[in-house]
Design an enzyme around this catalytic site. Structure first.
Site, mmCIF file in Angstrom:
data_model
loop_
_atom_site.group_PDB
_atom_site.id
_atom_site.type_symbol
_atom_site.label_atom_id
_atom_site.label_comp_id
_atom_site.label_asym_id
_atom_site.label_seq_id
_atom_site.Cartn_x
_atom_site.Cartn_y
_atom_site.Cartn_z
ATOM 1 N N ASP A 188 -4.093 -12.318 3.500
ATOM 2 C CA ASP A 188 -5.273 -11.834 4.074
ATOM 3 C C ASP A 188 -6.442 -12.625 3.128
ATOM 4 O O ASP A 188 -7.978 -11.727 3.981
ATOM 5 C CB ASP A 188 -5.440 -10.898 4.669
ATOM 6 C CG ASP A 188 -5.004 -9.912 3.582
ATOM 7 O OD1 ASP A 188 -4.568 -10.389 2.349
ATOM 8 O OD2 ASP A 188 -4.797 -8.576 3.877
ATOM 9 N N ASP A 207 -2.680 -10.649 -1.740
ATOM 10 C CA ASP A 207 -2.856 -10.099 -0.933
ATOM 11 C C ASP A 207 -4.338 -9.521 -1.655
ATOM 12 O O ASP A 207 -4.556 -9.411 -2.370
ATOM 13 C CB ASP A 207 -2.450 -8.764 -0.143
ATOM 14 C CG ASP A 207 -2.962 -8.168 0.830
ATOM 15 O OD1 ASP A 207 -2.100 -8.405 1.573
ATOM 16 O OD2 ASP A 207 -4.041 -7.429 0.902
ATOM 17 N N HIS A 213 -6.359 -7.071 -0.336
ATOM 18 C CA HIS A 213 -6.057 -5.521 -0.600
ATOM 19 C C HIS A 213 -5.662 -5.649 -2.091
ATOM 20 O O HIS A 213 -4.833 -5.748 -2.595
ATOM 21 C CB HIS A 213 -5.611 -4.546 0.105
ATOM 22 C CG HIS A 213 -6.116 -5.250 2.079
ATOM 23 N ND1 HIS A 213 -5.928 -6.176 2.340
ATOM 24 C CD2 HIS A 213 -7.599 -4.468 2.240
ATOM 25 C CE1 HIS A 213 -6.482 -6.038 3.390
ATOM 26 N NE2 HIS A 213 -7.632 -4.806 3.085
ATOM 27 N N HIS A 240 0.791 -1.265 -0.184
ATOM 28 C CA HIS A 240 0.310 -0.163 0.480
ATOM 29 C C HIS A 240 1.168 1.445 -0.088
ATOM 30 O O HIS A 240 0.428 2.480 -0.314
ATOM 31 C CB HIS A 240 -0.934 0.037 0.924
ATOM 32 C CG HIS A 240 -1.511 -1.350 1.151
ATOM 33 N ND1 HIS A 240 -2.783 -1.138 -0.228
ATOM 34 C CD2 HIS A 240 -2.396 -2.220 2.108
ATOM 35 C CE1 HIS A 240 -3.831 -1.747 0.260
ATOM 36 N NE2 HIS A 240 -3.196 -3.133 1.785
HETATM 37 C C1 X5A Z 1 -1.200 -4.747 3.779
HETATM 38 C C2 X5A Z 1 -2.458 -5.132 4.106
HETATM 39 C C3 X5A Z 1 -5.124 -3.696 5.153
HETATM 40 C C4 X5A Z 1 -4.938 -2.144 6.103
HETATM 41 C C5 X5A Z 1 -6.694 -2.242 6.345
HETATM 42 C C6 X5A Z 1 -6.635 -0.864 7.000
HETATM 43 N N1 X5A Z 1 -3.089 -3.979 4.795
HETATM 44 N N2 X5A Z 1 -8.261 -0.874 7.003
HETATM 45 O O1 X5A Z 1 -3.056 -6.145 4.505
HETATM 46 ZN ZN ZN Z 2 -3.873 -6.486 3.103
#
Ligand code: X5A
Ligand code: ZN
Length: 634
Positions: free
Chosen positions: A282, A189, A191, A149
């Protein structure tokens, strides 16, 4: 500096040399006062413990972390950012550290953050170099804080430096001797890897592939650029691939389908020299943030399928993953794959979702000119699974089947009209919002004469036992309604309104997850006649800066000026202008029920705040920054 290749005749030469990097120093980064946080040091320890307990660590080449040199981090981050991240743990920041962290989105700092961050980036460099040099066949870097991110000048989403991006640039720019000219980054991931995407967006040497929950733009990081329409720019066009899931619950079968029908054919054509995996776990079954359900065997299969490329040179770098047992089991499965242990993959129990095939098709359409291998037809006999029951996804909403117009979704049209008019009298008032016709083709409405008129009944909306108010808009037999009902428009929604169940509340009434006030719905409750997704080179403008129903942001318009530096990702619904009117009223909550007999009163007032209109015309744009979808800080 270049390492010598591994001696071929070494004992146990048959076994793959797999690097495993673990270093307790990366556990120094933690919340400042011991508050609970999903991204905590126990993540690394849990994985490390598991790999040792299973006897896997001892079969690997275990490596210690190494610091990244500033000049390497500087290939993707600003000097200011590097300086701040490296100094944030120093005494100098003791009194301001927390305050600085709060300025970022989902970031904490403590006295160990700087060291961990520099080691995380340096560790991925370290293993990538060894794999590229042939010293190792493949490697797993157990690093934190995660990286994908982190942007050029910004820490976010638990990430300080973009570890994988730093390592990719190191190989490409600083080690020509290793012969790495093309890198495939696979970001699994849950995200979107927003930082990595941006860093290589016009770089054809790096093919960035990210599969992530998108949920119509509402899943973290909740930016439109996670959509499949973002395929890279200039020389990098076609070298950015997003597979955006519409909901959670995606599992082995969905990921395997994305692999088989997007990633693998493209990887074959791209022929990378090395693969870097942004390996968040995740999306694993049991993860508290992801809501997906990849099993350890699923990860093993995804990884196995990648081993066929780049001579098996794979570097995995840990990103997210917040269920300690899930991440330990998943990394364990991946380590066994890299070590060459035999797996028997039984075909997954679940079938892909219907939406998975639709998304895969949309991605292929978007990219088929860049990757001809994607232009073939998908097999006909695709098996599928219906989308998860609404009750699994959101507390209360319609279970109305999606009436989505798949033809339009397939994206043969490259231009859009936001509003199309059949009636000049109406267009007079609204024409200022119309997009520039020179650049945007206007489609003719084919279904303008077929509006059904619903009886003006009073409907009580009752969902999940909680009775939400509401009388339908009724008895408005005003002439303007019948006029408006004859015109269809493409209503462009953004952010959470792209989530169809939420949008449908404006039409059919009710209250979807996350809404504070129930909607009364439109008088004409027929669902949208079509849906299409578009990215347009225009800035979004807001009719009101805030509304009681939605908080910041309300009805949005696109700046008619084309600006190729701007991108707005919108979901367009084809509705009547009458429905459009009713939606604007509800979105802006210009009026509430009058209480007496539950009627909704429509005052004779403009739908758009006059001061906002004036602000728009004098300023041309309202900057988007303050009105992003509000994010829950974790
Ligand atoms: C690296 C990662 C997740 C951030 C979530 C914030 N970040 N709510 O999995
Ligand atoms: Zn993530």
């Amino acid at each position: 500096m270049a390492a010598a290749p591994a001696p071929a005749a070494a004992a146990a030469s048959r076994a793959a040399r797999v690097g495993l990097l673990y270093d307790e120093r990366m556990c120094a980064h933690a919340t400042p006062d011991g508050e609970e946080h999903p991204e905590n040091p126990e993540r690394l320890r849990a994985i490390w413990r598991k790999l040792n307990a299973e006897g896997v660590a001892s079969r690997c080449v275990v490596l210690k972390a190494k610091e990244a040199e500033d000049k390497y981090i500087a290939s993707v981050h600003s000097n200011n950012h590097i300086k701040l991240m490296k100094e944030i743990s120093s005494k100098k920041y003791d009194s301001s550290r927390n305050k600085i962290a709060r300025k970022y989105n989902s970031i904490y700092f403590n006295k160990g953050s700087s060291e961990s961050a520099v080691l995380a980036a340096g560790s991925v460099i370290e293993v990538a170099e060894k794999v590229a040099a042939g010293e190792l066949c493949s490697a797993i870097a157990l690093v934190r804080p995660p990286g994908h991110h982190a942007e050029h000048d910004e820490a976010m989403g638990f990430c300080l430096f973009n570890n994988v991006a730093v390592a990719a640039n190191y190989l490409l720019n600083d080690r020509p001797d290793l012969g790495i000219k093309k890198i495939l980054i696979v970001d699994w991931d849950v995200h979107h890897g927003n930082g990595t995407q941006k860093m290589f967006y016009n770089d054809p040497r790096v093919l960035f592939f990210s599969v992530h929950r998108f949920d119509y733009g509402s899943f973290y990081p909740a930016e439109g650029d996670a959509s499949h329409c973002f395929i890279g720019e200039e020389a990098g066009k076609g070298y950015n691939i997003n597979v955006p899931w519409e909901h959670g619950k995606c599992g082995d079968a969905d990921y395997v389908a994305a692999w088989d029908h997007i990633l693998l054919p493209v990887a074959e054509a791209f022929d990378p020299d090395i693969i870097l995996v942004s390996a968040g776990f995740d999306a694993a079954l049991g993860d508290p943030l992801g809501g997906c359900c990849i099993t350890p065997n699923g990860y093993a299969l995804l990884l196995t399928k990648l081993l066929g490329f780049a001579k098996g040179r794979i570097v995995m770098a840990l990103e997210g993953g917040y269920n300690l047992r899930s991440i330990a089991n998943s990394v364990f499965a991946c380590a066994k794959v890299l070590l060459g242990d035999k797996f028997t993959f039984s075909s997954p129990e679940m079938q892909p979702f219907e939406s998975t095939w639709r998304i895969i098709q949309a991605v292929r359409n978007e990219l088929k000119t860049c990757w001809p291998v994607l232009s073939s037809k998908l097999p006909e006999n695709l098996s599928l699974r219906v989308k998860p029951l609404p009750s699994e996804l959101y507390a209360s909403s319609d279970s109305e089947p999606d009436g989505e117009d798949v033809d339009e979704l397939s994206g043969a049209v490259s231009s859009v009209n936001v509003i199309q008019f059949a009636d000049d009298a109406i267009s007079d008032h609204l024409s200022k919002m119309k997009l520039d016709e020179e650049n945007l083709a206007v489609k003719t409405a084919s279904s303008c004469s077929t509006v059904e008129h619903h009886p003006t009944d009073l409907v009580e909306v009752d969902k999940d036992g909680s009775v939400v108010l509401s009388k339908r808009i009724s008895d408005f037999s005003l002439a303007w309604r019948s006029d408006l009902s004859r015109t269809h428009v493409w209503y462009a929604s953004f952010g959470s309104n792209m989530w169809k169940p939420r949008f449908l509340c404006y039409i059919q009434g009710g209250k979807a997850d996350g809404m504070s006030i129930p909607c009364c719905g439109s008088r004409d409750t027929s669902p949208p006649r079509g849906t299409m997704w578009k990215t347009v080179p225009h800035r979004l403008l807001f009719g009101r800066s805030s509304t009681p129903c939605w908080g910041t942001g309300g009805v949005a318009f696109l700046n008619p000026e084309i600006n190729y530096n701007e991108k707005s990702y919108v979901c367009m619904y084809k509705i009547t202008l009458e429905q459009f009117n009713d939606i604007l009223f509800q979105e802006n909550r210009l009026v509430l029920e009058d209480g007496k007999n539950g009627n909704v009163v429509y005052p004779d007032s403009p739908l758009i705040g006059l001061s906002e209109v004036e602000f728009m015309s004098t300023n041309k744009a309202i900057h988007l920054e303050p009105i992003k979808v509000p994010l829950i800080r974790y």
